[in-house]
Design a protein around this motif. Structure first.
Motif, PDB file in Angstrom:
ATOM      1  N   GLY A 110       0.795  -1.228   0.000  1.00 19.10           N
ATOM      2  CA  GLY A 110       0.000   0.000   0.000  1.00 19.10           C
ATOM      3  C   GLY A 110       0.820   1.267   0.000  1.00 19.10           C
ATOM      4  O   GLY A 110       0.285   2.373   0.136  1.00 19.10           O
ATOM      5  N   PRO A 129       0.844   3.421  -5.545  1.00 18.41           N
ATOM      6  CA  PRO A 129      -0.084   2.828  -6.515  1.00 18.41           C
ATOM      7  C   PRO A 129       0.699   2.138  -7.631  1.00 18.41           C
ATOM      8  O   PRO A 129       1.865   2.467  -7.892  1.00 18.41           O
ATOM      9  N   ASP A 172      -6.663  -6.580  -6.351  1.00 21.04           N
ATOM     10  CA  ASP A 172      -7.193  -5.251  -6.042  1.00 21.04           C
ATOM     11  C   ASP A 172      -6.380  -4.164  -6.736  1.00 21.04           C
ATOM     12  O   ASP A 172      -6.931  -3.193  -7.257  1.00 21.04           O
ATOM     13  N   ALA A 173      -5.046  -4.324  -6.755  1.00 23.57           N
ATOM     14  CA  ALA A 173      -4.175  -3.327  -7.391  1.00 23.57           C
ATOM     15  C   ALA A 173      -4.419  -3.263  -8.893  1.00 23.57           C
ATOM     16  O   ALA A 173      -4.434  -2.182  -9.489  1.00 23.57           O
ATOM     17  N   ALA A 194      -7.178  -4.055 -10.386  1.00 27.97           N
ATOM     18  CA  ALA A 194      -8.555  -3.658 -10.683  1.00 27.97           C
ATOM     19  C   ALA A 194      -8.785  -2.166 -10.489  1.00 27.97           C
ATOM     20  O   ALA A 194      -9.793  -1.628 -10.949  1.00 27.97           O
ATOM     21  N   GLY A 195      -7.868  -1.489  -9.828  1.00 25.29           N
ATOM     22  CA  GLY A 195      -8.067  -0.078  -9.530  1.00 25.29           C
ATOM     23  C   GLY A 195      -8.019   0.805 -10.762  1.00 25.29           C
ATOM     24  O   GLY A 195      -7.276   0.539 -11.710  1.00 25.29           O
ATOM     25  N   GLU A 196      -8.818   1.856 -10.772  1.00 25.45           N
ATOM     26  CA  GLU A 196      -8.818   2.788 -11.901  1.00 25.45           C
ATOM     27  C   GLU A 196      -7.536   3.617 -11.909  1.00 25.45           C
ATOM     28  O   GLU A 196      -6.962   3.926 -10.869  1.00 25.45           O
ATOM     29  N   ASN A 201      -4.569   2.789 -12.939  1.00 22.66           N
ATOM     30  CA  ASN A 201      -3.379   2.080 -12.470  1.00 22.66           C
ATOM     31  C   ASN A 201      -2.311   1.924 -13.552  1.00 22.66           C
ATOM     32  O   ASN A 201      -1.300   1.253 -13.341  1.00 22.66           O
TER      33      ASN A 201
END
Length: 244
Positions: free
Chosen positions: A53, A56, A97-98, A100-102, A104
């Motif tokens: 975390g 990004p 999750d990483a 899938a993030g917008e 990225n």
């Protein structure tokens, strides 16, 4: 030779064909990062920063010397990643999750290849939970099929618990020597039991595949005409043909 060599050279071959590709080096040893020319001192941001975390994904993408090929490098700090992730309820989905993030940085990519650690831990499970499919390198050696059976069981379990859409992209025979009876027997057994799952392309034993990482470039660029390089370009074409 098999796992990392295949990720680096398949990724480079796809990129050379104009297919935007990302390699994520999830192995704490960082061999894929080194094989693409990035020494540990040059990895100011890594996949460890993403999983912890700290940064990004978009800030950890590095341009490689190959156009259309990006890298998220590994870090030695990932050796303790299993312990760090085990405390979280999302321990299987940090990477998913990483990705899938917008915003990225992966929007224009067509392929993301993940080089997993050699052992089955939380890092490898994160890769399986994030992936659409698994490409399995199978060394043409005596115990290879036995290990493959265990991996297939693991994939079935991941489908039940973390990623129901996970598929097997294919099984790739590596370190293959047609002069060797054992290599030919492993191929016969693999094709008899796994049929169309086994790629038509076979990666031969080839000294250039072993030499290239020490020069920090993929083998497909180190010696474009070597038997190993030709085979990996054939594999890239076969991977693209298999996609709908």
């Amino acid at each position: 030779m098999g796992k990392t060599t295949s990720v680096v050279n398949l990724g480079a071959s796809l990129a050379e064909m104009g297919v935007p590709t990302l390699i994520i080096d999830l192995d704490p040893q960082g061999n894929a990062s080194t094989g693409l020319g990035f020494d540990p001192a040059e990895r100011s941001a890594s996949i460890h920063d993403v999983l912890s975390g700290g940064k990004p994904l978009a800030e950890c993408l590095l341009e490689t010397a190959t156009e259309d090929l990006k890298l998220v490098p590994a870090s030695p700090m990932m050796s303790s990643a299993d312990i760090e992730m085990a405390k979280s309820e999302r321990r299987l989905w940090f990477l998913a999750d990483a990705l899938a993030g917008e915003g990225n940085g992966t929007e224009a990519l067509q392929y993301i290849l993940i080089d997993c650690p050699p052992s089955l831990g939380l890092l490898t499970l994160n890769a399986l939970a994030a992936a659409d499919s698994v490409l399995v390198p199978l060394q043409a050696e005596f115990f290879a099929l036995e290990g493959l059976s265990q991996l297939i069981l693991t994939i079935r379990e991941v489908r039940k618990t973390a990623n129901e859409a996970l598929a097997i992209e294919g099984v790739l025979l590596t370190m293959f020597d047609r002069r060797n009876n054992l290599s030919r027997q492993v191929e016969r057994d693999a094709r008899e039991h796994l049929r169309d799952l086994v790629f038509e392309t076979v990666i031969p034993r080839n000294v250039k595949l072993g030499e290239a990482p020490s020069h920090g470039i993929p083998a497909v660029q180190y010696d474009r005409n070597s038997a190993g390089s030709v085979a990996y370009r054939e594999l890239a074409n076969e991977v693209l043909r298999r996609r709908p």
